[in-house]
Write a protein that holds these residues in place. Structure first.
Motif, PDB file in Angstrom:
ATOM      1  N   PHE A   1      -3.364   6.902   7.940  1.00  0.00           N
ATOM      2  CA  PHE A   1      -2.758   6.288   7.158  1.00  0.00           C
ATOM      3  C   PHE A   1      -4.013   5.308   6.108  1.00  0.00           C
ATOM      4  O   PHE A   1      -3.900   5.872   4.487  1.00  0.00           O
ATOM      5  CB  PHE A   1      -1.392   5.570   6.785  1.00  0.00           C
ATOM      6  N   LEU A   2      -5.002   5.454   6.561  1.00  0.00           N
ATOM      7  CA  LEU A   2      -6.126   4.455   5.912  1.00  0.00           C
ATOM      8  C   LEU A   2      -6.682   5.524   6.032  1.00  0.00           C
ATOM      9  O   LEU A   2      -7.854   5.703   6.763  1.00  0.00           O
ATOM     10  CB  LEU A   2      -5.877   2.938   6.323  1.00  0.00           C
ATOM     11  N   ASP A   3      -8.127   5.246   4.504  1.00  0.00           N
ATOM     12  CA  ASP A   3      -9.441   5.304   5.015  1.00  0.00           C
ATOM     13  C   ASP A   3      -9.844   4.847   5.591  1.00  0.00           C
ATOM     14  O   ASP A   3     -10.231   3.202   5.691  1.00  0.00           O
ATOM     15  CB  ASP A   3      -9.989   5.626   3.604  1.00  0.00           C
TER      16      ASP A   3
ATOM     17  N   LEU B   1       1.122  -1.099  -0.250  1.00  0.00           N
ATOM     18  CA  LEU B   1       0.141   0.204   0.437  1.00  0.00           C
ATOM     19  C   LEU B   1       0.982   1.068  -0.185  1.00  0.00           C
ATOM     20  O   LEU B   1       0.307   2.460  -0.377  1.00  0.00           O
ATOM     21  CB  LEU B   1      -1.060   0.066   0.911  1.00  0.00           C
ATOM     22  N   GLY B   2       1.788   1.469   0.665  1.00  0.00           N
ATOM     23  CA  GLY B   2       2.885   2.407   0.998  1.00  0.00           C
ATOM     24  C   GLY B   2       3.211   2.662  -0.322  1.00  0.00           C
ATOM     25  O   GLY B   2       3.491   3.836  -1.008  1.00  0.00           O
TER      26      GLY B   2
ATOM     27  N   PHE C   1     -10.144  11.915   4.762  1.00  0.00           N
ATOM     28  CA  PHE C   1     -10.391  12.301   3.927  1.00  0.00           C
ATOM     29  C   PHE C   1     -11.495  13.089   3.735  1.00  0.00           C
ATOM     30  O   PHE C   1     -11.792  14.465   3.087  1.00  0.00           O
ATOM     31  CB  PHE C   1     -11.445  11.199   3.165  1.00  0.00           C
TER      32      PHE C   1
ATOM     33  N   PRO D   1      -2.089  12.159   8.218  1.00  0.00           N
ATOM     34  CA  PRO D   1      -1.690  12.703   6.490  1.00  0.00           C
ATOM     35  C   PRO D   1      -2.736  12.447   5.444  1.00  0.00           C
ATOM     36  O   PRO D   1      -3.287  12.428   4.692  1.00  0.00           O
ATOM     37  CB  PRO D   1      -0.575  12.591   6.099  1.00  0.00           C
ATOM     38  N   VAL D   2      -3.405  11.481   6.326  1.00  0.00           N
ATOM     39  CA  VAL D   2      -4.531  10.441   5.106  1.00  0.00           C
ATOM     40  C   VAL D   2      -5.771  10.830   6.247  1.00  0.00           C
ATOM     41  O   VAL D   2      -6.471   9.742   6.975  1.00  0.00           O
ATOM     42  CB  VAL D   2      -4.694   9.128   4.852  1.00  0.00           C
TER      43      VAL D   2
END
Lengths: 434, 169
Positions: A337-339, A18-19, A384, A381-382
């Protein structure tokens, strides 16, 4: 020991893949395949046969149809002026409270959340109207952006909710019950936000000017709020009364929205086509991640990871409270990092057995998880909601994230409250299902 | 060659996207029909089954379409940090990785569809749907995704950078 190594291997693979920037759905499929072949000593033939069947089985699901339908309903409303009227209808009410129309951010989002399943759609729809109004009238920018970021994420908690459908399908619990369970915690968070706004407005009057100029009377405001209230009553009413399943309620919602827009002569071919196209994009994104996660969770099952890790955690004999704190930290980390959908689908194969074993109610945990996911929506940073607001306001992501901090803290507080008093979550579903 | 493939893929994806939109309307329509018939104590008896097929088809047919439009979520942290002239490296690596994974699954799934077709397997329901039909639609979606990824890999190798957008939800 071996389990720990395999778990580390799987997590390492996920981070690597994913990175690199691989699309989440494809990345999960690649990790599922890779971990079966490398970590589980399956040959490619067997792994391919097993996983390709799961791919079809996971996608071929009638419950998933609620996802495209609720997305379509939100898209139609987003492109109409229903949300604009929602704002004007809330205005005369909000002006009576210290903090003024900042409260339209909170309650506009809470109400819109009841016809929309996603937080990005909620933030974008309400923010589209309120951000310019608020700055024009001299409200503090941090406060308006932050309250929007926080309240927008209510789209996930207040039903209908895409993340809840995903959780319900994966955890095999009733989606209707989950929907009911989200209502009171959602209102609780909205009240916490409003309370905070009132406090700030009273202590720092410069941040929220009081201007009593709404040309809309309380009575005519009801007429402005009518369309959205009708939709909420139709959709939520049919689910709560037990007449319709969530998918059926979604279809009714789509039909009602179309009729409403047609009656008001807002329905155009281009609006309809754009909404449909956007629905395909968004529902493909959600459903493909869900399907890919089914592959990953199958692969982990073949590697015996969930059972052994759950056993390992159980052997630590953490107190339930400590377990929850650990889970909360884990989810906040993932949320950086993830949604939300990815977090839910990737973590559940591991966390659900642990939580069930510790004696938590799966419906309650669903709501707890959604609050955790909401936190993830407003952490950089992530995040939405932050992206959406960055697009809407043109501010830097750092500034947007900074304004969201008080609301992040308030949401953590809400998570703590529902953990201490699980009845807040479980009362309504238990009451309504008798 | 790469350009031609790109052109063909874009056309096919447009078609698939259109089909996916129609499927959403079909799903809504069938559910409404079922609710209407329930009022009269009737049923189509195939709602769960057919809507399930439609959802699966919609998801897989939409993959290439959504990928082209940049609406499938990815973690863009590395890309944000990297200077633009190096973007092709992770882009190509992730495209090839996705291509390899889905080509593998499509290969095995293709065998399965072919077997369903030859044996004439039907669903275990009232409708007795020949299973190769919905299974084949999913295969078609996977193949179209592979084609989209291949076209993307070729254009990346030729030094073109596709635009990247963030997914939302």
């Amino acid at each position: 020991m071996e389990t720990v190594l395999i778990a580390a291997g799987v997590i390492g693979l996920i981070f690597l893949v994913l990175g690199l920037g691989t699309w989440v759905f494809a990345g999960l499929v690649a990790v599922a395949l890779g971990s079966l072949v490398w970590l589980g000593d399956f040959n490619l033939d067997r792994a391919g046969v097993i996983l390709s069947r799961i791919l079809f089985r996971a996608g071929n699901s009638w419950e998933l149809s609620a996802i495209p339908l609720f997305i379509l309903m939100g898209e139609l409303i987003f492109r109409s002026d229903i949300s604009d009227r929602l704002f004007r209808g809330l205005e005369p009410w909000a002006q009576k409270v210290p903090g003024g129309i900042l409260h339209t951010n909170v309650f506009g989002c809470a109400i819109f959340a009841a016809v929309s399943g996603s937080s990005a759609a909620t933030t974008a729809t309400i923010g589209k109207i309120t951000t310019s109004e608020l700055s024009r009238r001299g409200y503090d920018r941090n406060l308006s952006i932050g309250s929007l970021a926080g309240a927008g994420s209510l789209g996930l908690l207040i039903p209908p909710s895409i993340v809840m459908i995903v959780y319900g399908v994966q955890a095999e619990v009733s989606i209707s019950q989950l929907f009911m369970a989200g209502v009171i915690p959602g209102l609780l968070i909205a009240l916490l936000y409003s309370g905070y706004i009132v406090t700030v407005a009273l202590s720092r009057p410069d941040k929220a000017p009081r201007r009593l100029t709404s040309d809309v009377s309380i009575l005519s405001s009801l007429a402005l709020l009518a369309p959205v209230i009708i939709l909420i009553l139709l959709v939520m009413g049919s689910i709560y009364s037990g007449i319709a399943t969530p998918s059926e309620a979604a279809a009714v919602g789509v039909a009602a929205t179309l009729v409403l827009l047609a009656l008001e002569r807002q329905l155009s071919w281009s609006l309809f086509k754009e909404s449909l196209a956007s629905t395909v994009l968004n529902s493909t994104m959600v459903c493909s991640i869900l399907v890919a996660a089914a592959l990953l969770s199958t692969a982990m099952g073949y590697l015996h990871l969930p059972r052994e890790l759950a056993g390992y955690i159980a052997s630590l004999e953490l107190s339930p409270a400590l377990l929850l704190v650990a889970l909360a930290l884990f989810y906040i980390m993932l949320g950086l990092f993830l949604d939300g959908i990815s977090i839910t689908v990737m973590s559940l194969p591991i966390t659900l057995p642990i939580v069930i074993q510790a004696g938590f109610d799966p419906i309650w945990f669903g709501v707890f998880l959604v609050i955790m996911v909401e936190l993830g929506q407003i952490t950089p940073p992530v995040g939405f909601n932050l992206f959406v607001l960055q697009g809407l306001t043109g501010e830097r992501i750092g500034r947007v994230a900074w304004s969201a901090i008080p609301f992040f803290v308030l949401m953590c507080l809400a998570a703590a409250i529902v953990s201490i008093y699980p009845g807040i979550v479980l009362w309504l579903p238990n009451y309504l299902s008798g | 060659m790469a350009r031609l493939l790109g052109l063909i893929t874009r056309r096919l994806n447009q078609l698939a996207g259109l089909l996916a939109m129609l499927l959403i309307l079909y799903i809504a329509g069938h559910i409404l029909l079922e609710i209407g018939m329930r009022l009269f104590g009737a049923s189509t008896f195939v709602l769960d089954e057919f809507v399930g097929y439609a959802v699966a088809t919609l998801t897989f047919l939409g993959l290439g379409y959504s990928l082209e439009r940049g609406s499938l979520i990815r973690v863009s942290m590395l890309l944000d940090k990297l200077p633009r002239r190096l973007h092709w490296l992770p882009e190509l690596a992730s495209t090839l990785l996705a291509l390899f994974s889905f080509a593998t699954l499509a290969w095995y799934w293709g065998h399965n569809v072919w077997r369903s077709y030859q044996r004439g397997t039907v669903s275990d329901t009232l409708a007795e749907t020949p299973l190769w039909l919905p299974e084949g639609m999913v295969l078609l979606g996977m193949l179209l995704l592979c084609l989209t990824l291949l076209a993307r890999a070729l254009s990346l190798a030729a030094g073109e950078l596709p635009t990247t957008a963030k997914g939302e939800l």
